[in-house]
Design an enzyme around this catalytic site. Sequence first.
Site, PDB file in Angstrom:
ATOM      1  N   TYR A  97      -1.838  -7.109   9.070  1.00  0.00           N
ATOM      2  CA  TYR A  97      -1.350  -6.631   7.766  1.00  0.00           C
ATOM      3  C   TYR A  97       0.171  -6.601   7.705  1.00  0.00           C
ATOM      4  CZ  TYR A  97      -5.942  -5.493   5.973  1.00  0.00           C
ATOM      5  OH  TYR A  97      -7.216  -5.589   5.497  1.00  0.00           O
TER       6      TYR A  97
ATOM      7  N   GLU B  80     -11.946  -0.907   7.170  1.00  0.00           N
ATOM      8  CA  GLU B  80     -12.335  -1.909   8.176  1.00  0.00           C
ATOM      9  C   GLU B  80     -12.524  -1.247   9.540  1.00  0.00           C
ATOM     10  OE1 GLU B  80      -9.299  -4.962   7.491  1.00  0.00           O
ATOM     11  OE2 GLU B  80      -9.971  -5.063   5.409  1.00  0.00           O
TER      12      GLU B  80
HETATM   13  C1  HEM Z   1      -3.381  -5.641   1.393  1.00  0.00           C
HETATM   14  C2  HEM Z   1      -3.611  -6.773   2.041  1.00  0.00           C
HETATM   15  C3  HEM Z   1      -4.716  -7.748   1.699  1.00  0.00           C
HETATM   16  C4  HEM Z   1      -5.349  -7.953   0.514  1.00  0.00           C
HETATM   17  C5  HEM Z   1      -5.113  -7.274  -0.810  1.00  0.00           C
HETATM   18  C6  HEM Z   1      -6.335  -8.991   0.729  1.00  0.00           C
HETATM   19  C7  HEM Z   1      -7.183  -9.467  -0.247  1.00  0.00           C
HETATM   20  C8  HEM Z   1      -8.196 -10.370  -0.028  1.00  0.00           C
HETATM   21  C9  HEM Z   1      -9.150 -10.816  -1.020  1.00  0.00           C
HETATM   22  C10 HEM Z   1      -9.185 -10.361  -2.473  1.00  0.00           C
HETATM   23  C11 HEM Z   1     -10.002 -11.685  -0.426  1.00  0.00           C
HETATM   24  C12 HEM Z   1     -11.185 -12.403  -1.070  1.00  0.00           C
HETATM   25  C13 HEM Z   1     -12.390 -11.526  -0.868  1.00  0.00           C
HETATM   26  C14 HEM Z   1     -13.658 -12.161  -1.365  1.00  0.00           C
HETATM   27  O1  HEM Z   1     -14.086 -13.161  -0.800  1.00  0.00           O
HETATM   28  O2  HEM Z   1     -14.209 -11.649  -2.328  1.00  0.00           O
HETATM   29  C15 HEM Z   1      -9.574 -11.803   0.946  1.00  0.00           C
HETATM   30  C16 HEM Z   1     -10.165 -12.635   1.866  1.00  0.00           C
HETATM   31  C17 HEM Z   1      -9.590 -12.954   3.075  1.00  0.00           C
HETATM   32  N1  HEM Z   1      -8.518 -12.331   3.651  1.00  0.00           N
HETATM   33 FE1  HEM Z   1      -7.455 -10.820   2.888  1.00  0.00          FE
HETATM   34  N2  HEM Z   1      -6.285  -9.392   2.028  1.00  0.00           N
HETATM   35  C18 HEM Z   1      -5.296  -8.671   2.661  1.00  0.00           C
HETATM   36  C19 HEM Z   1      -4.925  -8.777   3.979  1.00  0.00           C
HETATM   37  C20 HEM Z   1      -5.372  -9.753   4.827  1.00  0.00           C
HETATM   38  C21 HEM Z   1      -4.901  -9.943   6.176  1.00  0.00           C
HETATM   39  C22 HEM Z   1      -3.896  -9.054   6.888  1.00  0.00           C
HETATM   40  C23 HEM Z   1      -5.540 -11.041   6.671  1.00  0.00           C
HETATM   41  C24 HEM Z   1      -5.384 -11.697   8.033  1.00  0.00           C
HETATM   42  C25 HEM Z   1      -4.280 -12.247   8.421  1.00  0.00           C
HETATM   43  C26 HEM Z   1      -6.433 -11.523   5.637  1.00  0.00           C
HETATM   44  C27 HEM Z   1      -7.278 -12.616   5.749  1.00  0.00           C
HETATM   45  C28 HEM Z   1      -8.262 -12.954   4.832  1.00  0.00           C
HETATM   46  C29 HEM Z   1      -9.189 -14.039   5.033  1.00  0.00           C
HETATM   47  C30 HEM Z   1      -9.218 -14.985   6.228  1.00  0.00           C
HETATM   48  C31 HEM Z   1     -10.031 -14.029   3.920  1.00  0.00           C
HETATM   49  C32 HEM Z   1     -11.233 -14.967   3.637  1.00  0.00           C
HETATM   50  C33 HEM Z   1     -10.948 -16.018   2.660  1.00  0.00           C
HETATM   51  C34 HEM Z   1     -10.350 -17.279   3.223  1.00  0.00           C
HETATM   52  O3  HEM Z   1     -10.453 -17.538   4.436  1.00  0.00           O
HETATM   53  O4  HEM Z   1      -9.803 -18.041   2.440  1.00  0.00           O
HETATM   54  N3  HEM Z   1      -6.306 -10.711   4.540  1.00  0.00           N
HETATM   55  N4  HEM Z   1      -8.487 -10.990   1.160  1.00  0.00           N
END
Ligand code: HEM
Length: 404
Positions: free
Chosen positions: A100, A142
């Site tokens: 994060y 988480e």
């Molecule tokens: C406040 C911080 C964050 C927000 C608001 C956020 C938001 C989101 C959202 C809205 C999704 C799509 C969820 C769905 O499938 O319905 C998502 C998926 C994902 N997020 Fe985050 N996220 C955050 C932080 C992170 C961090 C720190 C990581 C790792 C480095 C991360 C990695 C991913 C991955 C790998 C996906 C799956 C989609 C993909 O691989 O394209 N996210 N996140």
Amino acid sequence: MSMQLSPQSEATVAATAAVVAAHADEITATFYPAMFAAHPELRNVFNAANQAIGEQPKALAASVVAFAVQLIDPDAPDFTPVLQRIAHKHVSLGIRAPEYTIVGRHLMAAIGTVLGDAVTPEVAAAWDEVYWLFATQLIAEEARLYALGGTDPEQPWREYRVTARQEHSAEVFSLLLTPVAGELPEVRTGQYIAIAVDLPSGQRQPRQYTVSNGPGADALRVTIKRVRGADGTPDGVVSGWLHEYAQPGTVLEVSQPAGDVVLDNTAAPLVLVSAGIGITPVAAIMADVSQNQPDRTVRLFHADRSHAQHPLYTELREQVLAMPDARGQNWYEEHAAAAPTLVPARSGFMDFTGVEIPTDAQVFMCGPLPFMQSARRELMGQGIAAGNIHYEVFGPDMWAQNPA
Ligand code: HEM
Ligand SMILES: Cc1cc2nc3c(=O)[nH]c(=O)nc-3n(C[C@H](O)[C@H](O)[C@H](O)COP(=O)(O)OP(=O)(O)OC[C@H]3O[C@@H](n4cnc5c(N)ncnc54)[C@H](O)[C@@H]3O)c2cc1C
């Protein structure tokens, strides 16, 4: 909402939310390449196809702005469901708290790059506060889910062996998976796991697959559709790899089960709506209900290209026949009249005209977004409350931010 923005940030966010929203796609399009350049290891965490198509950038941007807007709007709907959806997705991918900091740093830098002079120190501080309010809530949820699953977030992947493989059609196959060491995890009916594979390109990629069997089995079953490219787009990398290489004996890396769309244990009638490979959560629900609540009223509605492509039809048919108040209706785009279904299949896309729907039902649906949006509109038109309609998306969920 237990956490709040400071009053000065609240005013700044209120004044700048519209401009940030208007540039959200640009901000995330700037953010990802910069983050991947600094942290190439994160390419193995994010979905490369979503990056290529631009879906995930939209989901992240939309959710940060939606989070900010609901922080400053006292009448905003409860944000918990959106937060839950993201936390479950993150847990299935083994996202860790220190990441994060990386995402936050690059997101703030991207806001600065895109909005330029408009980002005064006050504006930067206010959006940094928004980001960290969101991040701390996600990190806490988480951590809770990892603890419940008995997962060390430093080692989120566990080895499973393929114990059996079954072909359902040219495109769809199932794998039975058992942990190489230790017990099967607890799976709530409707949840998914992620499978991470090391591709011939050297890239590693995770993808989610719904557990398609019910509780009490001695293995987790996943049912996978091999995704074929069309009109010049490439074949799906992970489903293609699994189709080609996953055989009895193959060891796969699998994450803890996650997912917030799970079967309720009430006695309310169930309406299960699916299209194509979206049938996998429906299969898990039917396996569970036919075992544990065989008298429950169930209506199964499925749409597919043709009967030959309808995955898991035979087992669902047996379950329907064994339950006194379960009934199905299928819609096929091709050869509907010739399909040997229990009730004559209808031709074309799913439409509920003349179909009797129990209005007090809990609805679970899974399929492409436009399909679900149309089914949801129709079901609401027939008197089903929006709150009783639950859905899973086999990709980034952009609907949670905009459930129109
Ligand atoms: C406040 C911080 C964050 C927000 C608001 C956020 C938001 C989101 C959202 C809205 C999704 C799509 C969820 C769905 O499938 O319905 C998502 C998926 C994902 N997020 Fe985050 N996220 C955050 C932080 C992170 C961090 C720190 C990581 C790792 C480095 C991360 C990695 C991913 C991955 C790998 C996906 C799956 C989609 C993909 O691989 O394209 N996210 N996140
Ligand atoms: C919660 C959840 C549950 C799921 N459950 C199941 C399940 O039970 N069964 C199942 O089969 N699937 C399921 N999925 C879908 C699964 O996770 C994968 O998305 C699917 O297998 C495709 O992955 P892939 O790596 O094979 O394809 P990818 O390589 O990710 O490609 C996906 C699509 O993007 C296109 N694409 C890729 N790169 C480009 C480009 N450069 N330009 C244009 N288009 C491009 C491809 O042509 C393809 O159509 C689920 C997904 C989620 C989120």
